[in-house]
Design a protein around this motif. Structure first.
Motif, PDB file in Angstrom:
ATOM      1  N   VAL A  74       6.913   5.027   9.303  1.00 52.43           N
ATOM      2  CA  VAL A  74       7.337   6.426   9.163  1.00 52.43           C
ATOM      3  C   VAL A  74       6.383   7.176   8.222  1.00 52.43           C
ATOM      4  O   VAL A  74       5.964   8.304   8.520  1.00 52.43           O
ATOM      5  CB  VAL A  74       8.779   6.506   8.645  1.00 52.43           C
ATOM      6  CG1 VAL A  74       9.148   7.927   8.296  1.00 52.43           C
ATOM      7  CG2 VAL A  74       9.742   5.946   9.685  1.00 52.43           C
ATOM      8  N   LYS A  75       6.025   6.560   7.103  1.00 52.45           N
ATOM      9  CA  LYS A  75       5.139   7.218   6.137  1.00 52.45           C
ATOM     10  C   LYS A  75       3.739   7.407   6.717  1.00 52.45           C
ATOM     11  O   LYS A  75       3.120   8.471   6.553  1.00 52.45           O
ATOM     12  CB  LYS A  75       5.073   6.414   4.845  1.00 52.45           C
ATOM     13  CG  LYS A  75       6.334   6.453   4.023  1.00 52.45           C
ATOM     14  CD  LYS A  75       6.178   5.677   2.723  1.00 52.45           C
ATOM     15  CE  LYS A  75       7.428   5.809   1.853  1.00 52.45           C
ATOM     16  NZ  LYS A  75       7.285   5.061   0.571  1.00 52.45           N
ATOM     17  N   ALA A  76       3.212   6.388   7.397  1.00 53.51           N
ATOM     18  CA  ALA A  76       1.850   6.458   7.929  1.00 53.51           C
ATOM     19  C   ALA A  76       1.736   7.484   9.038  1.00 53.51           C
ATOM     20  O   ALA A  76       0.774   8.253   9.092  1.00 53.51           O
ATOM     21  CB  ALA A  76       1.410   5.087   8.430  1.00 53.51           C
TER      22      ALA A  76
ATOM     23  N   LYS B  11       0.822  -1.214   0.000  1.00 51.51           N
ATOM     24  CA  LYS B  11       0.000   0.000   0.000  1.00 51.51           C
ATOM     25  C   LYS B  11       0.855   1.263   0.000  1.00 51.51           C
ATOM     26  O   LYS B  11       0.535   2.248  -0.678  1.00 51.51           O
ATOM     27  CB  LYS B  11      -0.920  -0.012   1.222  1.00 51.51           C
ATOM     28  CG  LYS B  11      -1.808   1.226   1.337  1.00 51.51           C
ATOM     29  CD  LYS B  11      -2.755   1.109   2.528  1.00 51.51           C
ATOM     30  CE  LYS B  11      -3.646   2.336   2.625  1.00 51.51           C
ATOM     31  NZ  LYS B  11      -4.599   2.239   3.758  1.00 51.51           N
ATOM     32  N   PHE B  12       1.970   1.233   0.741  1.00 51.05           N
ATOM     33  CA  PHE B  12       2.811   2.420   0.868  1.00 51.05           C
ATOM     34  C   PHE B  12       4.038   2.370  -0.046  1.00 51.05           C
ATOM     35  O   PHE B  12       4.874   3.270   0.011  1.00 51.05           O
ATOM     36  CB  PHE B  12       3.253   2.583   2.327  1.00 51.05           C
ATOM     37  CG  PHE B  12       2.184   3.134   3.219  1.00 51.05           C
ATOM     38  CD1 PHE B  12       2.084   4.491   3.460  1.00 51.05           C
ATOM     39  CD2 PHE B  12       1.256   2.290   3.802  1.00 51.05           C
ATOM     40  CE1 PHE B  12       1.097   5.005   4.283  1.00 51.05           C
ATOM     41  CE2 PHE B  12       0.253   2.786   4.631  1.00 51.05           C
ATOM     42  CZ  PHE B  12       0.171   4.148   4.869  1.00 51.05           C
ATOM     43  N   GLY B  13       4.142   1.340  -0.878  1.00 54.28           N
ATOM     44  CA  GLY B  13       5.305   1.211  -1.741  1.00 54.28           C
ATOM     45  C   GLY B  13       6.585   1.156  -0.945  1.00 54.28           C
ATOM     46  O   GLY B  13       7.607   1.754  -1.318  1.00 54.28           O
ATOM     47  N   ALA B  14       6.542   0.433   0.157  1.00 53.68           N
ATOM     48  CA  ALA B  14       7.664   0.409   1.101  1.00 53.68           C
ATOM     49  C   ALA B  14       8.375  -0.937   1.074  1.00 53.68           C
ATOM     50  O   ALA B  14       7.783  -1.962   0.752  1.00 53.68           O
ATOM     51  CB  ALA B  14       7.154   0.699   2.508  1.00 53.68           C
ATOM     52  N   LYS B  15       9.650  -0.920   1.420  1.00 59.87           N
ATOM     53  CA  LYS B  15      10.440  -2.153   1.465  1.00 59.87           C
ATOM     54  C   LYS B  15      10.389  -2.825   2.834  1.00 59.87           C
ATOM     55  O   LYS B  15      10.753  -4.000   2.960  1.00 59.87           O
ATOM     56  CB  LYS B  15      11.897  -1.844   1.105  1.00 59.87           C
ATOM     57  CG  LYS B  15      12.077  -1.378  -0.339  1.00 59.87           C
ATOM     58  CD  LYS B  15      13.548  -1.092  -0.627  1.00 59.87           C
ATOM     59  CE  LYS B  15      13.737  -0.631  -2.060  1.00 59.87           C
ATOM     60  NZ  LYS B  15      15.161  -0.321  -2.358  1.00 59.87           N
ATOM     61  N   SER B  16       9.964  -2.075   3.846  1.00 56.44           N
ATOM     62  CA  SER B  16       9.941  -2.624   5.203  1.00 56.44           C
ATOM     63  C   SER B  16       8.774  -2.024   5.963  1.00 56.44           C
ATOM     64  O   SER B  16       8.236  -0.961   5.609  1.00 56.44           O
ATOM     65  CB  SER B  16      11.241  -2.307   5.945  1.00 56.44           C
ATOM     66  OG  SER B  16      11.337  -0.913   6.188  1.00 56.44           O
ATOM     67  N   LEU B  17       8.392  -2.698   7.057  1.00 53.15           N
ATOM     68  CA  LEU B  17       7.330  -2.180   7.904  1.00 53.15           C
ATOM     69  C   LEU B  17       7.770  -0.904   8.609  1.00 53.15           C
ATOM     70  O   LEU B  17       6.957  -0.026   8.902  1.00 53.15           O
ATOM     71  CB  LEU B  17       6.922  -3.247   8.929  1.00 53.15           C
ATOM     72  CG  LEU B  17       5.573  -3.061   9.626  1.00 53.15           C
ATOM     73  CD1 LEU B  17       4.443  -2.992   8.607  1.00 53.15           C
ATOM     74  CD2 LEU B  17       5.321  -4.203  10.601  1.00 53.15           C
TER      75      LEU B  17
END
Length: 242
Positions: A237-239, A226-232
């Motif tokens: 940080v984005k959320a 959903k966030f185009g992220a490589k890690s939780l």
């Protein structure tokens, strides 16, 4: 027949004066899963865990643990849960074995209590140090003993707050292994942690709370996509930034 959820939290509100610690939080934990409740400091995580554990009263909303209401049947809930807070301690003048025996007496007697203690000793895996005084234990040994205490009564829902906080890599690794091994074997787990690697490794699903509101929920893979992220950690940080 559809199995009961381990936990259902619906529209949970909890305030301290004008401060809303929980502002309409809703989530569920499925039977046998490990669910991670994460968020920044002061987000409401510990308040949620303490309320679910019957230690704090509910302002409004509903909490059911395997169908038993925390509000109306707290004694029934206490019989099927175990709560391990971050700052938990043990009686330091007792040996590990005697501490487990002391705690087992709250749940049963005779052969039942003896079997519980044997299970706790197996979980703690402290070898001959189980007969040393708790005052001589390292932080990692203490945490293993406390996890054993929390799990040996075979709770249906184990509630664990910052379970590996302050531990070295080896002890944290071993404790994660203990948690992973109990989930789905008659025990469901609700945990909170600031260690996103730990959450991603352990949890089937994750709920992210910020300022008393659940802002994201899903599997680690769903949240990363959903966030185009490589890690939780990057998701976190984005959320929170949003």
């Amino acid at each position: 027949m559809i199995p009961l959820n381990a936990l259902d939290v619906k529209d949970l509100y909890k305030s301290y004066g004008e401060f809303k610690a929980l502002d309409g939080v809703s989530f569920s934990v499925k039977d046998g899963e490990i669910y991670g409740l994460i968020g920044p400091n002061g987000a409401g995580k510990t308040t949620a865990l303490r309320t679910i554990s019957t230690l704090l009263t509910i302002d409004s909303g509903e909490i059911d643990v395997y169908g038993a209401s925390v509000k109306r049947e707290p004694d029934s809930v206490r019989k099927i849960i175990s709560y391990l807070p971050e700052d938990a301690g043990a009686y330091k003048d007792l040996t590990g074995r005697k501490y487990l025996a002391f705690m087992a007496n709250f749940f049963g007697g005779g052969e039942e209590a003896a079997a519980m203690v044997n299970k706790g000793i197996e979980i703690a895996d402290l070898d001959d140090r189980i007969d040393s005084k708790v005052s001589t234990y390292s932080k990692g040994m203490m945490r293993r003993l406390l996890i054993a205490r929390a799990i040996m009564p075979q709770p249906k829902l184990a509630i664990l707050d910052e379970v590996t906080s302050g531990l070295d890599v080896v002890n944290a690794y071993e404790i994660r292994g203990i948690i992973k091994s109990i989930a789905g074997r008659g025990v469901s787990v609700l945990l909170s942690s600031h260690n996103m690697f730990e959450v991603e490794f352990l949890c089937d699903r994750v709920g992210m709370i910020n300022k008393g509101v659940l802002v994201q929920e899903g599997t680690p893979e769903q949240l990363k996509a959903k966030f185009g992220a490589k890690s939780l950690e990057e998701v976190f940080v984005k959320a929170v930034g949003e």
